[in-house]
Design a protein around this motif. Structure first.
Motif, short mmCIF file in Angstrom:
data_model
loop_
_atom_site.label_atom_id
_atom_site.label_comp_id
_atom_site.label_asym_id
_atom_site.label_seq_id
_atom_site.Cartn_x
_atom_site.Cartn_y
_atom_site.Cartn_z
N SER A 19 0.83 -1.21 0.00
CA SER A 19 0.00 0.00 0.00
C SER A 19 0.87 1.26 0.00
N GLN A 22 2.49 1.84 -3.44
CA GLN A 22 1.53 2.25 -4.47
C GLN A 22 1.48 3.76 -4.63
N PHE A 26 1.88 5.80 -8.12
CA PHE A 26 0.75 6.57 -8.64
C PHE A 26 1.19 7.98 -9.02
N TYR A 97 -5.88 -0.43 -7.91
CA TYR A 97 -4.73 0.45 -8.12
C TYR A 97 -4.56 0.82 -9.59
#
Length: 110
Positions: A19, A22, A26, A97
């Motif tokens: 997490s 990510q 991003f 995601y």
């Protein structure tokens, strides 16, 4: 018992790390200006850490209950149940995601 606790701790850490990783990915995918500093990345990670830990706790609840039950019923096959569970959860998380990163340029928000 020690092995079971270590299993839960490893699963917790793995989900939390995925997490956390990510967020910079991003940003890298959707940053067109290139003006985001390392400090900005760290602030995003630290700001989202509480939510990452909360989501991890939700995702780890079923394995914790299952491992706790396996302490009382030794013949419960942990691996046979947890592998499909983590496979399904991983697929859903990856789907979220990827969809989030793909849709963001069009919508302009997460």
């Amino acid at each position: 018992m020690k092995e079971r606790l270590l299993y839960i701790l490893k699963a917790f850490m793995l989900i939390t790390v995925v997490s956390v990783i990510q967020k910079p990915l991003f940003i890298m995918l959707n940053d067109n200006s290139g003006s985001i500093s390392l400090q900005d990345y760290m602030e995003v990670i630290l700001h989202g850490l509480k939510l990452d830990v909360a989501i991890t706790c939700y995702l780890i609840a079923i394995p914790v209950l299952y491992v706790a039950a396996s302490c009382f019923f030794c013949k419960i096959p942990i691996r046979k149940i947890m592998v499909p569970y983590y496979s399904i959860v991983s697929f859903i998380i990856i789907l979220i995601y990827v969809a989030d990163a793909a849709i963001y340029p069009f919508w302009g928000f997460k």
